[in-house]
Design an enzyme around this catalytic site. Structure first.
Site, PDB file in Angstrom:
ATOM      1  CD  GLU A  36      -2.697   2.163   0.419  1.00 54.33           C
ATOM      2  OE1 GLU A  36      -3.151   1.352  -0.162  1.00 54.33           O
ATOM      3  OE2 GLU A  36      -2.189   2.594   0.032  1.00 54.33           O
ATOM      4  CB  THR A  43     -11.311   5.330  -1.100  1.00 58.38           C
ATOM      5  OG1 THR A  43     -10.163   5.887  -2.262  1.00 58.38           O
ATOM      6  CG2 THR A  43     -11.564   6.319  -1.545  1.00 58.38           C
ATOM      7  CE  LYS A  52     -20.491   8.914   4.047  1.00 56.90           C
ATOM      8  NZ  LYS A  52     -20.650   9.312   2.709  1.00 56.90           N
ATOM      9  CB  ALA A 116       3.768  -3.547  -5.661  1.00 55.06           C
ATOM     10  CD  GLU A 183     -22.738  10.148   0.489  1.00 58.26           C
ATOM     11  OE1 GLU A 183     -23.901   9.323   1.036  1.00 58.26           O
ATOM     12  OE2 GLU A 183     -21.839  10.345   1.050  1.00 58.26           O
ATOM     13  CG  HIS A 437     -48.411   2.383  15.435  1.00 54.13           C
ATOM     14  ND1 HIS A 437     -48.667   3.221  14.801  1.00 54.13           N
ATOM     15  CD2 HIS A 437     -48.903   2.874  16.790  1.00 54.13           C
ATOM     16  CE1 HIS A 437     -48.563   4.168  14.836  1.00 54.13           C
ATOM     17  NE2 HIS A 437     -49.841   4.194  15.934  1.00 54.13           N
TER      18      HIS A 437
HETATM   19  P1  NDP Z   1     -21.046   9.651  -9.210  1.00 60.11           P
HETATM   20  O1  NDP Z   1     -20.764   9.223 -10.689  1.00 60.11           O
HETATM   21  O2  NDP Z   1     -21.981   9.707  -8.434  1.00 60.11           O
HETATM   22  O3  NDP Z   1     -21.488  11.410  -9.670  1.00 60.11           O
HETATM   23  C1  NDP Z   1     -21.142  12.241 -10.636  1.00 60.11           C
HETATM   24  C2  NDP Z   1     -21.576  13.685 -10.597  1.00 60.11           C
HETATM   25  O4  NDP Z   1     -20.220  14.281 -11.973  1.00 60.11           O
HETATM   26  C3  NDP Z   1     -22.899  13.381 -11.792  1.00 60.11           C
HETATM   27  O5  NDP Z   1     -24.143  14.261 -11.452  1.00 60.11           O
HETATM   28  C4  NDP Z   1     -21.991  14.152 -12.947  1.00 60.11           C
HETATM   29  O6  NDP Z   1     -23.210  14.069 -13.624  1.00 60.11           O
HETATM   30  C5  NDP Z   1     -21.070  15.274 -12.792  1.00 60.11           C
HETATM   31  N1  NDP Z   1     -20.139  14.836 -14.088  1.00 60.11           N
HETATM   32  C6  NDP Z   1     -19.533  14.456 -14.539  1.00 60.11           C
HETATM   33  N2  NDP Z   1     -18.944  14.640 -15.229  1.00 60.11           N
HETATM   34  C7  NDP Z   1     -19.053  15.728 -14.840  1.00 60.11           C
HETATM   35  C8  NDP Z   1     -18.529  17.282 -15.268  1.00 60.11           C
HETATM   36  N3  NDP Z   1     -17.059  17.214 -16.309  1.00 60.11           N
HETATM   37  N4  NDP Z   1     -18.904  18.483 -15.285  1.00 60.11           N
HETATM   38  C9  NDP Z   1     -19.850  18.738 -14.278  1.00 60.11           C
HETATM   39  N5  NDP Z   1     -20.198  17.178 -14.345  1.00 60.11           N
HETATM   40  C10 NDP Z   1     -20.015  16.341 -14.160  1.00 60.11           C
HETATM   41  O7  NDP Z   1     -19.500   9.998  -8.754  1.00 60.11           O
HETATM   42  P2  NDP Z   1     -19.173  10.607  -6.968  1.00 60.11           P
HETATM   43  O8  NDP Z   1     -17.920  11.573  -7.158  1.00 60.11           O
HETATM   44  O9  NDP Z   1     -20.507  11.056  -6.405  1.00 60.11           O
HETATM   45  O10 NDP Z   1     -19.274   8.929  -6.699  1.00 60.11           O
HETATM   46  C11 NDP Z   1     -18.326   8.383  -6.515  1.00 60.11           C
HETATM   47  C12 NDP Z   1     -18.433   6.959  -6.933  1.00 60.11           C
HETATM   48  O11 NDP Z   1     -18.671   6.797  -5.157  1.00 60.11           O
HETATM   49  C13 NDP Z   1     -20.182   6.820  -6.335  1.00 60.11           C
HETATM   50  O12 NDP Z   1     -20.655   6.393  -7.807  1.00 60.11           O
HETATM   51  C14 NDP Z   1     -20.753   5.869  -5.900  1.00 60.11           C
HETATM   52  O13 NDP Z   1     -20.384   4.105  -6.300  1.00 60.11           O
HETATM   53  C15 NDP Z   1     -19.582   5.954  -4.399  1.00 60.11           C
HETATM   54  N6  NDP Z   1     -20.338   6.692  -2.845  1.00 60.11           N
HETATM   55  C16 NDP Z   1     -20.502   5.805  -2.518  1.00 60.11           C
HETATM   56  C17 NDP Z   1     -21.396   6.668  -1.816  1.00 60.11           C
HETATM   57  C18 NDP Z   1     -22.108   5.989  -0.311  1.00 60.11           C
HETATM   58  O14 NDP Z   1     -23.067   4.424  -0.737  1.00 60.11           O
HETATM   59  N7  NDP Z   1     -22.929   6.566   0.094  1.00 60.11           N
HETATM   60  C19 NDP Z   1     -20.722   7.857  -1.320  1.00 60.11           C
HETATM   61  C20 NDP Z   1     -19.991   8.557  -2.040  1.00 60.11           C
HETATM   62  C21 NDP Z   1     -19.689   7.844  -3.104  1.00 60.11           C
HETATM   63  P3  NDP Z   1     -24.167  13.207 -14.353  1.00 60.11           P
HETATM   64  O15 NDP Z   1     -25.344  12.559 -14.105  1.00 60.11           O
HETATM   65  O16 NDP Z   1     -24.906  14.666 -15.528  1.00 60.11           O
HETATM   66  O17 NDP Z   1     -22.936  11.858 -15.451  1.00 60.11           O
END
Ligand code: NDP
Length: 454
Positions: A36, A43, A52, A116, A183, A437
């Site tokens: 690592e 993450t 978070k 690595a 979030e 309830h």
């Molecule tokens: P997401 O894929 O969920 O969201 C990315 C967002 O950024 C979307 O709204 C997307 O828009 C927008 N976007 C992408 N590219 C651009 C761009 N070039 N310009 C402007 N907007 C853009 O990614 P996150 O980063 O929020 O999270 C990553 C992953 O991490 C999640 O998919 C999830 O799997 C995991 N995660 C889970 C959590 C949980 O379980 N509570 C909490 C945090 C992360 P559009 O919709 O239009 O594509």
């Protein structure tokens, strides 16, 4: 005498890699090493789910104090001491990191605190220059935030840096509409930061149930997040310590920080994967089969680096299934069907499992059972937010295809609903379950008539 130093070499000490290493070594007796390059835990533990969620808790207290006053408590909120919170947060992450480390040690895993990379299908080269031969290699290097390149993009930060503010900025622009953007918009808003959020599309949380997304967005706005839909950044410049943001509609505003939460990309660059013959997909992810095996038989991959379902519990399942299959003589594939998840927005979280109404509609005839109401606790306190309980049911099989909950603690509720749905529960199974309830989730078993057919 084997010409391998180890049975398994794991690259990456996050959720998936650590689980695979511990199970392979501790339960199945394999000789395992793990490298690592940053901090053990990956993450989720170091700069994701864990810090978070602690920030979600911290940011919920102003609303809780308002509510306490409404219930008759004489409460005076002082200011939020970010430095004190951050100190405790750092200490907690140190504790968790060392727990991960001792788990590996206890299982007999050899840990290398360095990067690595692959040299060939069964050789790893460490940053120290050492070469290690392993019968199997598992790549579990996770992902990292993606930031598009535009004029001034060098000034933005991502979720990686958000835990490291020395002082909380007065105002923040968050760009994106996914899990992380929503979030952190709620977290920072709760901590007293003035939050603006730009999302390029029509509604945040694309991919989730439309009705649920709408309610979450409505509440974020009501809570004080200045959510701009159809908005994006054109350019950013630094002007007297502030970030001046020019939006695509031509408007200009200054912010203390700009946080990009525009998705994540797999960490596959510079790992020697191409050279070793591993096939990568469009986003750079490692393409694996249902056993998490790459195009090279001795190289496997689990977690976000494979870009399947990018959630910690899924990576853990993938790592465990890999170890059982390859070292435990118990072949099994990780199950990616009906994985529940939660978005930790406030005041209501979004918990979801199964198909959205929109997706189910395309698959066959459905009934939709849904109710929105002001929950007792908030209603008494004069808080206006509503909750949503929703079931999407197949007309043909009567099975509940999807459950979507927008409510405080929806993450806790959806975990339990997911068990029933995973077992194939029908609407009638929900109906014959007696209500608890008074609770919010009792509505899941008391909805008699569909609100819509589709
Ligand atoms: P997401 O894929 O969920 O969201 C990315 C967002 O950024 C979307 O709204 C997307 O828009 C927008 N976007 C992408 N590219 C651009 C761009 N070039 N310009 C402007 N907007 C853009 O990614 P996150 O980063 O929020 O999270 C990553 C992953 O991490 C999640 O998919 C999830 O799997 C995991 N995660 C889970 C959590 C949980 O379980 N509570 C909490 C945090 C992360 P559009 O919709 O239009 O594509």
């Amino acid at each position: 005498m084997s010409d391998f130093d180890f049975d398994l070499f794991v690259i990456g000490g996050g959720s998936g890699g650590v689980r695979a290493a511990r199970v392979a070594a501790g339960e199945h007796g394999a000789k395992v090493a793990l490298a690592e390059e940053y901090r053990m835990g990956g993450t989720c533990v170091i700069r994701g789910c864990v810090p978070k969620k602690l920030m979600v808790f911290a940011s919920g207290f102003p609303a809780a104090m308002d509510e306490a006053r409404a219930y008759g408590w004489q409460v005076t909120a002082g200011a939020f001491d970010w430095a004190a919170f951050r100190g405790k947060l750092d200490a907690e992450l140190d504790r968790l990191e060392s727990a991960y480390r001792s788990g590996l040690k206890g299982a007999g895993v050899t840990v290398h605190d360095c990067r690595a990379v692959l040299e060939d299908a069964q050789t790893v080269r460490l940053a120290t220059g050492a070469r290690v031969r392993a019968r199997q290699i598992l790549v579990a290097t996770g992902g990292r935030p993606f930031v598009p390149v535009f004029p001034g993009s060098e000034h933005v930060i991502t979720s990686n840096e958000i835990f490291k503010f020395d002082v909380l900025p007065e105002s923040v622009l968050i760009v994106g509409g996914g899990f992380i953007a929503c979030e952190f918009a709620c977290i920072l808003n709760g901590l007293g930061v003035k939050v603006t959020q730009f999302y390029r599309g029509e509604q945040v949380l694309r991919g989730f149930d439309l009705e649920a997304r709408g309610l979450v967005a409505e509440q974020m706005v009501a809570g004080g997040v200045d959510l701009r839909l159809g908005a994006d950044v054109a350019a950013i410049e630094k002007v007297s310590g502030k970030l001046r943001v020019k939006a695509i509609d031509g408007s200009v505003a200054d912010f203390g920080a700009v946080v990009y939460a525009t998705g994540r990309v797999p960490n596959t660059e510079g790992l020697g994967l191409n050279e070793a013959g591993v096939t990568l997909g469009k986003k750079g992810e490692i393409v694996v089969d249902a056993w998490s095996q790459s195009a090279v038989p001795s190289i496997y991959a689990v977690g976000d680096v494979t870009d399947r379902i990018n959630l910690t519990p899924v990576a853990i399942r993938e790592g465990h299934a890999f170890a059982d299959t390859v070292f435990g003589g118990r072949p099994r594939q990780p199950d990616h069907d009906l994985v529940a998840s939660a978005v930790f927005t406030q005041p209501c979280e979004l918990g979801t499992v199964g198909m959205t109404e929109e997706a189910a509609q395309k698959a066959g005839p459905i009934e939709v059972y849904a109710t929105t109401f002001k929950p007792m606790r908030g209603a008494f306190a004069g808080r206006g937010h509503k909750v949503l309980m929703k079931l999407v049911v197949s007309v043909e099989t009567r099975k509940v295809l999807g459950c979507h909950i927008v409510a405080p603690e929806a993450g806790e509720m959806i975990q339990l609903a997911a068990i029933a749905i995973k077992m194939g529960a029908t609407k009638e199974d929900f109906d014959r379950t007696c209500a608890v309830h008074p609770s919010m989730s009792e509505e899941l078993v008391t909805m008699r008539k569909p609100v819509r057919m589709g």
